[in-house]
Design a protein around this motif. Structure first.
Motif, PDB file in Angstrom:
ATOM      1  N   ALA A  32      41.651  -9.605  27.909  1.00 57.99           N
ATOM      2  CA  ALA A  32      40.405  -9.965  27.223  1.00 57.99           C
ATOM      3  C   ALA A  32      40.660 -11.085  26.230  1.00 57.99           C
ATOM      4  CB  ALA A  32      39.829  -8.743  26.506  1.00 57.99           C
ATOM      5  N   ALA A  33      41.783 -10.999  25.510  1.00 62.26           N
ATOM      6  CA  ALA A  33      42.143 -12.052  24.555  1.00 62.26           C
ATOM      7  C   ALA A  33      42.436 -13.353  25.293  1.00 62.26           C
ATOM      8  CB  ALA A  33      43.355 -11.616  23.742  1.00 62.26           C
ATOM      9  N   PHE A  34      43.109 -13.253  26.432  1.00 63.20           N
ATOM     10  CA  PHE A  34      43.439 -14.430  27.240  1.00 63.20           C
ATOM     11  C   PHE A  34      42.161 -15.115  27.722  1.00 63.20           C
ATOM     12  CE2 PHE A  34      44.568 -16.308  31.411  1.00 63.20           C
ATOM     13  CZ  PHE A  34      45.580 -17.166  31.010  1.00 63.20           C
ATOM     14  N   HIS A  35      41.227 -14.320  28.264  1.00 64.29           N
ATOM     15  CA  HIS A  35      39.968 -14.863  28.773  1.00 64.29           C
ATOM     16  C   HIS A  35      39.137 -15.501  27.661  1.00 64.29           C
ATOM     17  CE1 HIS A  35      39.119 -14.222  33.047  1.00 64.29           C
ATOM     18  NE2 HIS A  35      39.957 -13.199  32.983  1.00 64.29           N
ATOM     19  N   LYS A  36      39.050 -14.822  26.531  1.00 62.03           N
ATOM     20  CA  LYS A  36      38.239 -15.324  25.424  1.00 62.03           C
ATOM     21  C   LYS A  36      38.762 -16.664  24.934  1.00 62.03           C
ATOM     22  CE  LYS A  36      36.422 -14.068  20.875  1.00 62.03           C
ATOM     23  NZ  LYS A  36      36.371 -12.999  19.826  1.00 62.03           N
ATOM     24  N   THR A  37      40.075 -16.795  24.859  1.00 65.54           N
ATOM     25  CA  THR A  37      40.664 -18.054  24.407  1.00 65.54           C
ATOM     26  C   THR A  37      40.430 -19.167  25.423  1.00 65.54           C
ATOM     27  OG1 THR A  37      42.355 -16.832  23.199  1.00 65.54           O
ATOM     28  CG2 THR A  37      42.768 -19.157  23.602  1.00 65.54           C
ATOM     29  N   LEU A  38      40.622 -18.845  26.707  1.00 66.64           N
ATOM     30  CA  LEU A  38      40.361 -19.859  27.741  1.00 66.64           C
ATOM     31  C   LEU A  38      38.924 -20.351  27.671  1.00 66.64           C
ATOM     32  CD1 LEU A  38      42.079 -18.788  31.095  1.00 66.64           C
ATOM     33  CD2 LEU A  38      42.606 -20.754  29.657  1.00 66.64           C
ATOM     34  N   ALA A  62      56.478  -7.610  18.266  1.00 64.97           N
ATOM     35  CA  ALA A  62      55.497  -8.688  18.279  1.00 64.97           C
ATOM     36  C   ALA A  62      54.134  -8.175  18.726  1.00 64.97           C
ATOM     37  CB  ALA A  62      55.960  -9.808  19.208  1.00 64.97           C
ATOM     38  N   ASP A  63      53.093  -8.927  18.381  1.00 67.73           N
ATOM     39  CA  ASP A  63      51.730  -8.627  18.780  1.00 67.73           C
ATOM     40  C   ASP A  63      51.485  -9.284  20.135  1.00 67.73           C
ATOM     41  OD1 ASP A  63      49.009  -8.449  19.188  1.00 67.73           O
ATOM     42  OD2 ASP A  63      48.457  -9.000  17.151  1.00 67.73           O
ATOM     43  N   LEU A  64      51.542  -8.499  21.211  1.00 72.47           N
ATOM     44  CA  LEU A  64      51.426  -9.073  22.549  1.00 72.47           C
ATOM     45  C   LEU A  64      50.021  -9.566  22.864  1.00 72.47           C
ATOM     46  CD1 LEU A  64      53.679  -6.915  24.882  1.00 72.47           C
ATOM     47  CD2 LEU A  64      54.159  -9.072  23.747  1.00 72.47           C
ATOM     48  N   VAL A  65      49.022  -8.972  22.253  1.00 75.65           N
ATOM     49  CA  VAL A  65      47.661  -9.476  22.453  1.00 75.65           C
ATOM     50  C   VAL A  65      47.567 -10.910  21.932  1.00 75.65           C
ATOM     51  CG1 VAL A  65      45.246  -9.195  21.800  1.00 75.65           C
ATOM     52  CG2 VAL A  65      46.606  -7.190  22.392  1.00 75.65           C
ATOM     53  N   GLU A  66      48.155 -11.135  20.771  1.00 76.48           N
ATOM     54  CA  GLU A  66      48.150 -12.484  20.202  1.00 76.48           C
ATOM     55  C   GLU A  66      48.968 -13.450  21.053  1.00 76.48           C
ATOM     56  OE1 GLU A  66      47.282 -15.546  17.389  1.00 76.48           O
ATOM     57  OE2 GLU A  66      46.355 -13.651  17.977  1.00 76.48           O
ATOM     58  N   LEU A  67      50.076 -12.969  21.607  1.00 73.78           N
ATOM     59  CA  LEU A  67      50.898 -13.836  22.445  1.00 73.78           C
ATOM     60  C   LEU A  67      50.148 -14.264  23.708  1.00 73.78           C
ATOM     61  CD1 LEU A  67      54.431 -12.160  22.221  1.00 73.78           C
ATOM     62  CD2 LEU A  67      53.504 -14.048  20.891  1.00 73.78           C
ATOM     63  N   LEU A  68      49.417 -13.337  24.325  1.00 79.36           N
ATOM     64  CA  LEU A  68      48.623 -13.706  25.508  1.00 79.36           C
ATOM     65  C   LEU A  68      47.518 -14.677  25.131  1.00 79.36           C
ATOM     66  CD1 LEU A  68      48.750 -12.832  28.540  1.00 79.36           C
ATOM     67  CD2 LEU A  68      50.246 -11.553  27.013  1.00 79.36           C
ATOM     68  N   ARG A  69      46.949 -14.487  23.945  1.00 81.55           N
ATOM     69  CA  ARG A  69      45.909 -15.396  23.481  1.00 81.55           C
ATOM     70  C   ARG A  69      46.483 -16.813  23.325  1.00 81.55           C
ATOM     71  NH1 ARG A  69      44.707 -12.830  19.161  1.00 81.55           N
ATOM     72  NH2 ARG A  69      42.930 -11.699  20.021  1.00 81.55           N
ATOM     73  N   LEU A  70      47.647 -16.903  22.749  1.00 81.61           N
ATOM     74  CA  LEU A  70      48.249 -18.210  22.534  1.00 81.61           C
ATOM     75  C   LEU A  70      48.722 -18.837  23.840  1.00 81.61           C
ATOM     76  CD1 LEU A  70      50.264 -17.479  19.264  1.00 81.61           C
ATOM     77  CD2 LEU A  70      48.198 -18.856  19.498  1.00 81.61           C
ATOM     78  N   SER A  71      49.111 -18.015  24.813  1.00 81.68           N
ATOM     79  CA  SER A  71      49.546 -18.575  26.094  1.00 81.68           C
ATOM     80  C   SER A  71      48.409 -19.303  26.795  1.00 81.68           C
ATOM     81  CB  SER A  71      50.093 -17.472  26.998  1.00 81.68           C
ATOM     82  OG  SER A  71      49.054 -16.640  27.484  1.00 81.68           O
ATOM     83  N   ALA A  72      47.165 -18.893  26.516  1.00 86.27           N
ATOM     84  CA  ALA A  72      46.012 -19.556  27.127  1.00 86.27           C
ATOM     85  C   ALA A  72      45.950 -21.028  26.720  1.00 86.27           C
ATOM     86  CB  ALA A  72      44.721 -18.843  26.728  1.00 86.27           C
TER      87      ALA A  72
END
Length: 312
Positions: free
Chosen positions: A54-60, A250-260
């Motif tokens: 969800a974090a990845f999609h929102k950032t994209l 680490a906060d993996l939700v944040e990491l996925l968000r930043l990977s976007a």
């Protein structure tokens, strides 16, 4: 906060072919729907996995990429299974996406066998050679439970970073007066056997290292550790919110968000080899006071003051 996107040599190697694509070809591709393949180590039904994507999609979307309009994201769920990881890696690569995202070392290893031309964004916690990945959790365990002298190091030995973790443990454990016990787990039954054996002798503790297998079976691990009254440090926040004593990671939700943001830059024509390789610098310390009280542990005030979150 920063994000680990593999190691520098990995990005250069995998990005080399991508960087060699003609710029004109990239421009011609810009009007079509771009495709992103994501290899996840968890199961699709896992709430933690859903929060990450969800974090990845929102950032994209915030960067201008809308599902069905100019991008298609396909997810592949390995569910902590190494054989399935290799099967899905082959399937993902055969679908010929523009860029791949993977968040586990086994997934990365499988993908590297299948392709040297598709850019891969690798999200990981920390390089196993860095002493902080072991020293801090062990020191935290001794601080919260000073009597602990035997610590089972729980991780799937199929993890590519296992040797690195063990090397760091061998160096740091003696400084803390701790005897490390290698706890190889291949199946859920191995979790029962390891924790049962650890609990038969006094002054035992548990250190769970980051791995998809331990994440998938986190409820079982936490329940058994609490049942056997074993002080334990876990690698990620959701272990503590699920009843575990303490988590540091680490906060993996944040990491996925930043990977976007890396995916965005690659889709817009950036050379993967030009993207900076970053390391995780923010780590969360979560303490579950309810579990501490059940274990009869008094948490030092200094440790509570350092915690990012205290669960009561």
């Amino acid at each position: 906060m920063t994000v680990t996107i593999g190691r520098r040599e990995l990005l250069v190697a995998l990005g080399g072919a991508a960087a060699a694509w003609p710029l004109a070809a990239r421009a011609q591709q810009s009007s079509r729907i771009r495709r992103v393949g994501v290899l996840m180590g968890l199961t699709e039904s896992d709430p933690e996995a859903q929060s990450r994507i969800a974090a990845f999609h929102k950032t994209l979307q915030g960067l201008g990429w809308t599902e069905g309009r100019n991008v298609q994201v396909d997810y592949y769920w390995a569910a902590g299974d190494i054989d399935r990881t290799h099967t899905l890696a082959k399937e993902l690569v055969s679908s010929a996406p523009d860029v791949i995202v993977v968040n586990t070392p086994p997934g990365l290893s499988a993908l590297r066998v299948e392709t040297h031309t598709i850019p891969i964004v690798f999200v990981q916690l920390l390089d196993a050679s860095e002493s902080t990945v072991v020293l801090n959790p062990l020191a935290l365990l001794k601080e919260i439970a000073p009597s602990v002298s035997r610590v089972a190091i729980l991780q799937n030995p199929n993890h590519p970073s296992w040797a690195g973790y063990q090397g760091s443990i061998a160096k740091t454990a003696p400084l803390l007066g701790v005897q490390p016990i290698r706890a190889h787990i291949y199946t859920p039954a191995d979790i029962d056997n390891v924790l049962d054996a650890l609990a038969r002798e006094p002054n035992g503790g548990l250190l769970v290292l980051p791995d998809t297998f331990t994440t998938v079976h986190r409820d079982k691990i936490v329940a058994l550790a609490d049942y056997h009254r074993l002080p334990a440090v876990y690698p990620l926040r959701f272990f503590a919110t699920g009843g575990g004593l303490m988590a540091y990671g680490a906060d993996l939700v944040e990491l996925l968000r930043l990977s976007a943001s890396y995916v965005d830059r690659i889709l817009r024509g950036a050379r993967p080899s030009d993207l900076p390789v970053q390391s995780s610098t923010k780590f969360e310390l979560i303490i579950n006071l309810k579990t501490a009280k059940a274990l009869g542990l008094d948490i030092p005030a200094t440790l509570l003051a350092r915690a990012d979150e205290v669960i009561e």
